[in-house]
Motif scaffolding. Structure first.
Motif, PDB file in Angstrom:
ATOM      1  N   ALA A 141      19.951 -14.859  50.316  1.00  0.00           N
ATOM      2  CA  ALA A 141      18.677 -15.279  49.733  1.00  0.00           C
ATOM      3  C   ALA A 141      17.563 -15.133  50.770  1.00  0.00           C
ATOM      4  O   ALA A 141      17.777 -15.313  51.977  1.00  0.00           O
ATOM      5  CB  ALA A 141      18.765 -16.719  49.259  1.00  0.00           C
ATOM      6  N   LEU A 142      16.369 -14.801  50.301  1.00  0.00           N
ATOM      7  CA  LEU A 142      15.251 -14.528  51.194  1.00  0.00           C
ATOM      8  C   LEU A 142      14.956 -15.706  52.115  1.00  0.00           C
ATOM      9  O   LEU A 142      14.679 -15.531  53.311  1.00  0.00           O
ATOM     10  CB  LEU A 142      14.009 -14.168  50.368  1.00  0.00           C
ATOM     11  N   ASN A 143      15.013 -16.930  51.607  1.00  0.00           N
ATOM     12  CA  ASN A 143      14.723 -18.091  52.452  1.00  0.00           C
ATOM     13  C   ASN A 143      15.763 -18.252  53.559  1.00  0.00           C
ATOM     14  O   ASN A 143      15.447 -18.691  54.667  1.00  0.00           O
ATOM     15  CB  ASN A 143      14.611 -19.369  51.612  1.00  0.00           C
ATOM     16  N   GLU A 144      17.034 -17.850  53.282  1.00  0.00           N
ATOM     17  CA  GLU A 144      18.074 -17.904  54.315  1.00  0.00           C
ATOM     18  C   GLU A 144      17.816 -16.859  55.393  1.00  0.00           C
ATOM     19  O   GLU A 144      18.012 -17.114  56.583  1.00  0.00           O
ATOM     20  CB  GLU A 144      19.449 -17.679  53.683  1.00  0.00           C
ATOM     21  N   GLN A 145      17.381 -15.683  54.990  1.00  0.00           N
ATOM     22  CA  GLN A 145      17.053 -14.648  55.961  1.00  0.00           C
ATOM     23  C   GLN A 145      15.941 -15.117  56.897  1.00  0.00           C
ATOM     24  O   GLN A 145      16.030 -14.977  58.124  1.00  0.00           O
ATOM     25  CB  GLN A 145      16.607 -13.376  55.235  1.00  0.00           C
ATOM     26  N   LEU A 146      14.891 -15.672  56.307  1.00  0.00           N
ATOM     27  CA  LEU A 146      13.753 -16.132  57.113  1.00  0.00           C
ATOM     28  C   LEU A 146      14.149 -17.277  58.042  1.00  0.00           C
ATOM     29  O   LEU A 146      13.720 -17.328  59.203  1.00  0.00           O
ATOM     30  CB  LEU A 146      12.613 -16.567  56.193  1.00  0.00           C
ATOM     31  N   ARG A 147      14.954 -18.166  57.549  1.00  0.00           N
ATOM     32  CA  ARG A 147      15.377 -19.315  58.367  1.00  0.00           C
ATOM     33  C   ARG A 147      16.065 -18.848  59.658  1.00  0.00           C
ATOM     34  O   ARG A 147      15.766 -19.339  60.750  1.00  0.00           O
ATOM     35  CB  ARG A 147      16.321 -20.200  57.547  1.00  0.00           C
ATOM     36  N   LEU A 148      16.970 -17.898  59.534  1.00  0.00           N
ATOM     37  CA  LEU A 148      17.719 -17.451  60.700  1.00  0.00           C
ATOM     38  C   LEU A 148      16.877 -16.576  61.624  1.00  0.00           C
ATOM     39  O   LEU A 148      16.907 -16.733  62.847  1.00  0.00           O
ATOM     40  CB  LEU A 148      18.975 -16.703  60.252  1.00  0.00           C
ATOM     41  N   LEU A 149      16.136 -15.650  61.047  1.00  0.00           N
ATOM     42  CA  LEU A 149      15.342 -14.758  61.891  1.00  0.00           C
ATOM     43  C   LEU A 149      14.242 -15.511  62.637  1.00  0.00           C
ATOM     44  O   LEU A 149      13.918 -15.179  63.783  1.00  0.00           O
ATOM     45  CB  LEU A 149      14.751 -13.631  61.050  1.00  0.00           C
ATOM     46  N   ARG A 150      13.677 -16.533  62.012  1.00  0.00           N
ATOM     47  CA  ARG A 150      12.653 -17.333  62.696  1.00  0.00           C
ATOM     48  C   ARG A 150      13.230 -18.116  63.866  1.00  0.00           C
ATOM     49  O   ARG A 150      12.507 -18.494  64.800  1.00  0.00           O
ATOM     50  CB  ARG A 150      11.993 -18.283  61.693  1.00  0.00           C
ATOM     51  N   ALA A 151      14.542 -18.370  63.833  1.00  0.00           N
ATOM     52  CA  ALA A 151      15.186 -19.135  64.904  1.00  0.00           C
ATOM     53  C   ALA A 151      15.492 -18.282  66.122  1.00  0.00           C
ATOM     54  O   ALA A 151      15.841 -18.819  67.182  1.00  0.00           O
ATOM     55  CB  ALA A 151      16.473 -19.767  64.375  1.00  0.00           C
ATOM     56  N   VAL A 152      15.381 -16.958  65.987  1.00  0.00           N
ATOM     57  CA  VAL A 152      15.762 -16.040  67.067  1.00  0.00           C
ATOM     58  C   VAL A 152      14.508 -15.608  67.821  1.00  0.00           C
ATOM     59  O   VAL A 152      13.628 -14.942  67.266  1.00  0.00           O
ATOM     60  CB  VAL A 152      16.510 -14.813  66.500  1.00  0.00           C
ATOM     61  N   ASN A 209      24.976 -11.963  53.928  1.00  0.00           N
ATOM     62  CA  ASN A 209      25.889 -13.077  53.664  1.00  0.00           C
ATOM     63  C   ASN A 209      27.071 -13.017  54.623  1.00  0.00           C
ATOM     64  O   ASN A 209      27.811 -12.025  54.639  1.00  0.00           O
ATOM     65  CB  ASN A 209      26.444 -12.989  52.236  1.00  0.00           C
ATOM     66  N   PRO A 210      27.309 -14.079  55.411  1.00  0.00           N
ATOM     67  CA  PRO A 210      28.542 -14.108  56.197  1.00  0.00           C
ATOM     68  C   PRO A 210      29.718 -14.409  55.274  1.00  0.00           C
ATOM     69  O   PRO A 210      29.648 -15.283  54.412  1.00  0.00           O
ATOM     70  CB  PRO A 210      28.301 -15.256  57.178  1.00  0.00           C
ATOM     71  N   VAL A 211      30.796 -13.668  55.433  1.00  0.00           N
ATOM     72  CA  VAL A 211      31.982 -13.833  54.591  1.00  0.00           C
ATOM     73  C   VAL A 211      33.159 -14.149  55.498  1.00  0.00           C
ATOM     74  O   VAL A 211      33.482 -13.368  56.396  1.00  0.00           O
ATOM     75  CB  VAL A 211      32.266 -12.557  53.772  1.00  0.00           C
ATOM     76  N   GLU A 212      33.778 -15.300  55.287  1.00  0.00           N
ATOM     77  CA  GLU A 212      34.967 -15.699  56.043  1.00  0.00           C
ATOM     78  C   GLU A 212      36.128 -15.809  55.067  1.00  0.00           C
ATOM     79  O   GLU A 212      36.154 -16.684  54.211  1.00  0.00           O
ATOM     80  CB  GLU A 212      34.730 -17.047  56.736  1.00  0.00           C
TER      81      GLU A 212
END
Length: 482
Positions: free
Chosen positions: A155-166, A277-280
């Motif tokens: 989801a777009l909000n998940e992408q932004l959340r992680l990239l903003r943290a880097v 999406n991370p898949v485990e």
């Protein structure tokens, strides 16, 4: 027709393991001891067909035998639908380091690319060749041990959340691309004009959010090499800064990217894993990857089955040929949850120690099963029943049978078992496989209870007899779904 012993074709790639497949297929001898072995193909693909052992002792390749008698080998329905070919390609893979960030071409792009490279005179085995055949590759993976991957866009909000943290310049550029809106179709922000001309024709109907995902992905895969180690440092700092709430999924995505950054220190495309999406997967769990879906396998051992294609378009995380332009023409930018193709009839599956995986395509299905003379519970099916309890209640018990026609490959992955048809009975041990022709009809996979053991006392060394002993085995069964 007889059951044919089928040999796997080994594939040595830089991301493979030095031990896992060598152990499963008992290859600890000669020069293969120290080589990285990545894949074992059970194949009718023209570039790497598997050898079959004939009753005469000769060896012929699978594709030649199918061409000689397609109805007997693959069946009338498969022959009519796909021609005198093997409809699927079945592999066992072992990834010790991450594979490339890649996409499989959609059908019309595969046909166009194959014909274009033929016209250019690029040899089928050339390292710069992108299209080895004219088929779209729809792929399914079933884990044989814990397996990690990144599949499709989150989801777009998940992408932004992680990239903003880097805290990294490329990550910041990706965030900007994800938030720079297009206000008029056909008039992208000027800074993204170069990326937008690479969008597929279907993009004219995309919502703006999908265009922004495309641009951010393009930013990462076209970025120049970055300072060695800078990506890993920034990713680890982001991981350390994660709040505990909602940490699990984000943590898995960052771990995938960190593992990729360790293997590809200067390649900014590893940041694309934060968009995905991370898949485990635990043993027996699966994921389906249709053509066009971006993915990267990170670590583990698994069975893979796909349409009979070797087409791979790579964007990064590789020493192999990259084909960014053609990859982008097939790229599916729609955020979606990864697809699990496991059968929903778990009440029956638990009883039969069998799990089936049936994506909604006609080329293949896969089954993962166990035979056990002790009849103990198989933990894998119990775990999947718990995971899919609602589906089990919805569909209720259903009788499950393996397909009795079509081309089938049976591989023993552990222990030993017996494969029986109306014409023949064959014992298989770990790493051995048979090709079961369509003409042979129903197949039974059972316990091998006869084993040669010493039945005499100490004074009669060497005396032995066939006695019944406890036995078990596990297997993979590849087939068309009919």
């Amino acid at each position: 027709m007889p059951l044919y012993r089928i040999e796997a074709v080994p594939k040595h790639y830089a991301w493979g393991s030095r031990t896992r497949l060598q152990t499963m297929f008992h290859l600890h001898s000669g020069g293969q001891r120290d080589e990285r072995l990545a894949e074992m193909w059970f194949s009718g693909h023209p570039q790497s067909p598997s050898p079959l052992a004939l009753p005469t002792g000769e060896k012929h390749d699978l594709l030649s035998e199918i061409h000689a008698d397609p109805v007997a080998m693959v069946g009338e329905q498969a022959s009519q639908e796909f021609g005198p070919v093997m409809p699927y390609l079945f592999k066992i893979i072992a990834a010790e380091i991450p594979l490339s960030l890649q996409v499989h071409p959609v059908d019309f792009e595969a046909r166009a690319g194959f014909n274009r490279e033929n016209d250019l005179g690029i040899a089928l085995d050339a390292s710069e060749r992108s299209f080895k055949d004219s088929l779209a590759k729809n792929e399914m993976l079933v884990a044989l041990e814990p397996f990690s991957a990144s599949v499709g866009f989150a989801a777009l909000n998940e992408q932004l959340r992680l990239l903003r943290a880097v805290d990294h310049p490329v990550a910041r550029s990706m965030v900007h691309a994800l938030t720079a809106r297009t206000f008029h179709v056909g008039q992208p922000p000027q800074e993204y004009a170069a990326s937008d001309v690479m969008m597929p024709m279907s993009s004219i109907a995309w919502p703006d959010s999908r265009r922004r995902i495309f641009r951010a992905f393009h930013v990462a895969i076209t970025a120049p090499p970055v300072k060695a180690g800078s990506l890993e440092v920034a990713l680890r700092q982001a991981l350390d800064g994660l709040p505990e709430l909602g940490k699990t999924r984000a943590e898995a995505a960052l771990h995938n990217a960190i593992e990729a950054a360790q293997a590809f220190e200067t390649d900014a495309s590893v940041l694309c894993l934060l968009m995905m999406n991370p898949v485990e997967l635990a043993e027996g769990e699966s994921v389906y990857i249709p053509a066009g879906l971006p993915h990267a396998y990170i670590h583990g051992t698994a069975a893979e089955i796909m349409t009979n294609s070797d087409n791979v378009l790579r964007a990064g995380m590789t020493v192999k040929h990259k084909d960014i332009a053609n990859l982008l023409h097939s790229l599916n930018c729609q955020p979606a949850t990864p697809i699990d193709p496991s059968s929903s009839a778990f009440a029956a599956l638990a009883i039969q120690d069998l799990i089936t995986y049936r994506p909604k395509i006609s080329e293949y299905m896969l089954a993962y099963g166990r035979v056990d003379s002790a009849s103990g519970a198989w933990p894998i099916t119990g775990r999947l029943i718990q995971r899919y309890g609602e589906l089990m209640q919805k569909y209720g018990p259903q009788r499950l049978q393996l397909p009795s026609s079509g081309p089938r490959v049976l591989l023993c992955t552990e222990g030993s078992l017996l494969c029986t048809t109306d014409r023949q009975r064959v014992k298989l041990t770990q790493g051995e496989a048979v090709f079961i022709p369509a003409e042979d009809g129903h197949v039974d996979i059972g316990v091998d209870t006869s084993e040669t053991v010493n039945t005499a006392g100490a004074g009669a060394a060497g005396s032995s007899a066939e006695v019944s002993v406890a036995s078990h085995g596990s297997y993979l069964f590849a087939s068309t779904p009919f």
